[in-house]
Design an enzyme around this catalytic site. Structure first.
Site, mmCIF file in Angstrom:
data_model
loop_
_atom_site.group_PDB
_atom_site.id
_atom_site.type_symbol
_atom_site.label_atom_id
_atom_site.label_comp_id
_atom_site.label_asym_id
_atom_site.label_seq_id
_atom_site.Cartn_x
_atom_site.Cartn_y
_atom_site.Cartn_z
ATOM 1 N N HIS A 367 0.832 -1.204 0.000
ATOM 2 C CA HIS A 367 0.000 0.000 0.000
ATOM 3 C C HIS A 367 0.870 1.259 0.000
ATOM 4 O O HIS A 367 0.559 2.242 -0.688
ATOM 5 C CB HIS A 367 -0.911 0.007 1.227
ATOM 6 C CG HIS A 367 -1.772 -1.212 1.330
ATOM 7 N ND1 HIS A 367 -2.497 -1.519 2.459
ATOM 8 C CD2 HIS A 367 -2.031 -2.208 0.449
ATOM 9 C CE1 HIS A 367 -3.153 -2.643 2.270
ATOM 10 N NE2 HIS A 367 -2.887 -3.079 1.064
ATOM 11 N N CYS A 680 -0.569 -0.886 -19.892
ATOM 12 C CA CYS A 680 -0.539 -0.094 -18.661
ATOM 13 C C CYS A 680 0.393 -0.766 -17.670
ATOM 14 O O CYS A 680 0.261 -1.957 -17.395
ATOM 15 C CB CYS A 680 -1.960 0.001 -18.089
ATOM 16 S SG CYS A 680 -2.037 0.786 -16.479
#
Length: 754
Positions: A367, A680
């Site tokens: 994260h 991507c």
């Protein structure tokens, strides 16, 4: 002190404290070490007391009473070598009355220790790092008592604290180097590219205590008790908050903290250390050191997490004892955050005030790494011993492009680093001049360059970067940094701001991509043997339709009649996409019946992140309005190499012939169905890799904003047809990768790729 008690331990520590405070002249460091060995030998009725200190990878006999003094600074051993090396490796004491017959014993004749049978050695450690070993020996066989072991451990803790405070530092070649004085270099793992120079801001509390000995044990016990009550009340308050009512992982962490905060054994051990003569902070650090030592030996993930919880709780206790907070708002202008690890919410609290982040732990998909990339902050993870070596205010250089850290760098290193920063700044000026120009190659190939985003703070980069739109907006960050599920109205308001900020440029929203390494703090996580291949992304959405429905409704309401692009992540089968698409169309119809405006244009796409989807039926390519190749996941599944595993992930090259051929096949299949396709991921933002993708037929790339300039400059200076010919020749040659030949051609043509 044959029957060492807490009172006698305090007497021994007082004697050490008095001796160490005496002015001892130029060679004070060595004299202090010598005084310690003499006092401890007398206090424990030992014939030998020796101190071995770490010198790089070795342990050096740095002081002794009872062994041959000529061996001091001459005897060195590796960690694991002999009993002393074994203690340094395991961070556990060895107590034996027959040392020569004890496993691992190694005889060093220079010391004259062959006559000593009994041996007691304990690690000198601080915060889980072994700094050396403290040893006592006797000729006659002797079982050292538990009190004597504990007393020696207390002395070792004081030695560790005083070493941190520089008490043993001297100027001669044999003296202990001053702590945090020499340059320190380490190579970690790239979490986010970029370079930064600044000064260290420590996230975790740092405690260097000039007087680690408790002058008033009763007062220290009272301070500890008050701090414990404070954190217990704080934890109870957090557990009672409404947002934790439904449970989840965050509640589990708090419950673990609560359990440890009330654990009598944990508290008793710290109290015993204070009774033995340590200050409260040192007593906590001693317990924390032993926890970290245990942590390094535990392989069971559940136990490691619980030990992490105990380590975090110890940090909270230290903050209370020292009156320190994580940071007090006085962040230096050039702050570079150094931490063992950090959560996404905590990193967002610092925000763009940071110039860089260095973590001792972490992963490329954590994260914190996601937030760092969103904030475009250079990040290096897995930087060995950085929290041990760094001190607040230290000069530090962070090279996120190569994963390098220079702490307290020498002048020539700093000058070379600044030259790199200057070159990067000059390049940015050149990129700015290309902002409004199209990415068209010399042979007329037009490539659309889009940016990736995950925070509202990313959107101001849209225009300056020259991006033609947002190719990927990661919606999970709003879920990851909160303690509860966001409200639909809050998400709708956020998505609406994003669309408004983008103006007439398209934004592609990816629905919630959680699971694997992205676990919501309020979502119960069931253990999985391989989370990356488990219950994640669209699989979670299709099983938990309520969350998917809420998010889709928020996107539709945010559009408020404007064009909307929605992309579903980690689609492995056609049926998954068909079902998710049907849910979205159902929500569109529901919004229409409620009288709400619906998008005037709705494009529904999928991320191709698994090889299986490349071989889906033709109907999938006909139904999808667009496809985005998710390069980060696709590459790890294609090569069967976990991108979090440093032992394997760098063995597989993006320019591998097999992978490029696979990308070419995907592009050709999409072209055959007139389905727009983009790439991507991190590789899209690397000019050489981007060139190879374009040569394979891709005409749309999505990357971090800072990469658009370098990629655009490369495209405008390249003949794609020639590049394809070079790649085809390399493929026919039988080489595993086309990188060597492609780079040779790039260099010969003088094409800028940096």
């Amino acid at each position: 002190m044959p029957h060492s008690s807490a009172v006698e331990s305090r007497v021994l520590l007082k004697r050490l404290q008095t001796a160490l405070a005496e002015p001892l002249g130029a060679d004070a460091g060595q004299r202090r070490l010598d005084r310690i060995t003499a006092i401890v030998a007398e206090g424990l009725a030992a014939e030998v007391c020796s101190i071995y200190l770490r010198r790089g990878a070795d342990l050096e006999l740095s002081a002794t009473t009872g062994l041959n003094p000529q061996a001091v600074h001459l005897i060195r051993m590796r960690v694991r070598e002999g009993l002393v090396g074994r203690i340094a490796h395991t961070a556990e004491p060895i107590n034996t009355k027959d040392a020569p017959r004890t496993r691992g014993f190694q005889y060093f004749p220079e010391t004259g220790e062959e006559i000593f049978a009994s041996f007691l050695g304990v690690p000198i450690q601080r915060l889980g790092e072994v700094l050396g070993v403290l040893v006592v020996q006797n000729q006659t066989p002797r079982d050292y008592t538990d009190d004597e072991v504990h007393g020696l451990e207390v002395v070792a803790m004081v030695i560790a604290e005083m070493a941190e405070f520089g008490v043993f530092t001297g100027t001669s070649e044999t003296d202990v180097p001053g702590p945090h004085a020499l340059p320190y270099y380490t190579k970690g793992v790239i979490g986010q590219e970029g370079v930064a120079e600044g000064h260290v801001l420590m996230h975790d509390p740092q405690v260097a205590i000039s007087n680690p000995v408790a002058d008033d044990p009763a007062a220290e016990q009272a301070r500890l008790a008050e701090a414990l009550e404070g954190i217990r009340a704080e934890i109870d308050e957090m557990l009672g908050a409404d947002y934790l009512a439904d449970g989840g992982e965050h509640r589990e962490v708090l419950n673990a903290w609560r359990m440890f905060a009330h654990d009598k054994g944990w508290v008793r051990r710290m109290q015993a250390s204070i009774d033995a003569g340590l200050a409260a902070e040192v007593a906590v650090e001693r317990e924390q050191s032993e926890t970290r030592a245990r942590m390094s030996r535990v392989t069971d993930m559940y136990l490691r997490e619980r030990l992490h919880d105990l380590d975090d709780l110890s940090n909270r206790l230290l903050r209370r004892l020292t009156g320190a907070a994580n940071h007090n708002g006085d962040i230096p202008e050039d702050a570079i955050l150094v931490a063992r690890n950090i959560g996404p919410g905590e990193l967002l609290d610092y925000g763009r005030a940071l110039k860089g982040v260095v973590l001792e732990e972490g992963s490329v998909g954590s994260h914190a790494a996601i937030v760092a990339r969103a904030l475009a902050i250079p990040l290096v993870i897995q930087a060995d011993r950085i929290t041990r070596e760094a001190v607040a205010g230290d000069h530090i250089l962070v090279d996120g492009d190569q994963g390098l850290i220079h702490l307290r760098p020498e002048d020539n290193v700093a000058e070379a680093f600044r030259a790199k920063i200057d070159m990067a700044a000059e390049a940015q000026e050149a990129y700015a001049a290309l902002r409004d120009k199209p990415a068209v190659s010399r042979d007329g190939i037009r490539v659309a360059l889009h940016m990736n985003a995950g925070l509202m703070a990313d959107l101001p980069s849209l225009v300056p970067s020259g991006a033609e739109g947002v190719g990927l907006y990661r919606t999970e960050l709003q879920f990851l940094v909160r303690r509860t599920v966001p409200k639909r109205s809050d998400l709708a308001a956020l998505y609406s701001k994003i669309l408004s900020s983008a103006g007439d440029k398209p934004v592609t929203f990816r629905t919630l991509d959680i699971g694997s390494d992205k676990v919501l703090p309020y979502m119960k996580r069931d253990p999985e043997p391989n989370p990356a291949l488990g219950w994640r992304a669209i699989r979670v959405g299709l099983d938990r339709k309520g969350v998917m429905r809420m998010q889709l409704q928020a996107m539709l309401r945010a559009a408020n009649g404007r064009p909307l692009r929605v992309m579903f992540p980690f689609v492995a089968q056609f049926d998954e996409f068909r079902e998710a698409r049907a849910h979205l169309l159902d929500e569109v119809e529901r919004e229409r019946k409620l009288g709400h405006p619906v998008p005037d244009s709705l494009k529904i796409g999928a991320m191709l992140e698994t090889p299986s989807l490349a071989f889906a039926p033709d109907q999938f390519f006909e139904m999808a309005d667009f496809i985005s190749i998710g390069g980060n996941d696709l590459k790890q599944f294609f090569f069967a190499a976990d991108r979090e595993n440093e032992r394997v992930r760098r063995r597989y090259d993006t320019l591998n012939v097999s992978f490029l051929t696979f990308i070419e096949q995907i592009a050709a299949r999409c072209d055959g169905h007139d389905t727009p396709v983009s790439f991507c991921g991190e590789d899209a933002g690397r000019p050489v890799e981007a060139l190879a993708f374009i040569a394979m037929g891709l005409r749309n790339l999505s990357m971090r904003p800072a990469s658009i300039g370098p990629v655009k400059r490369m495209i405008r200076n390249t003949d794609v047809g020639e590049a394809r010919d070079v790649i085809n020749r390399a493929r026919r040659s039988g080489e595993q990768s086309v990188r060597k030949e492609l780079m040779a051609w790039i260099n010969a043509r003088g094409i800028p790729v940096a």
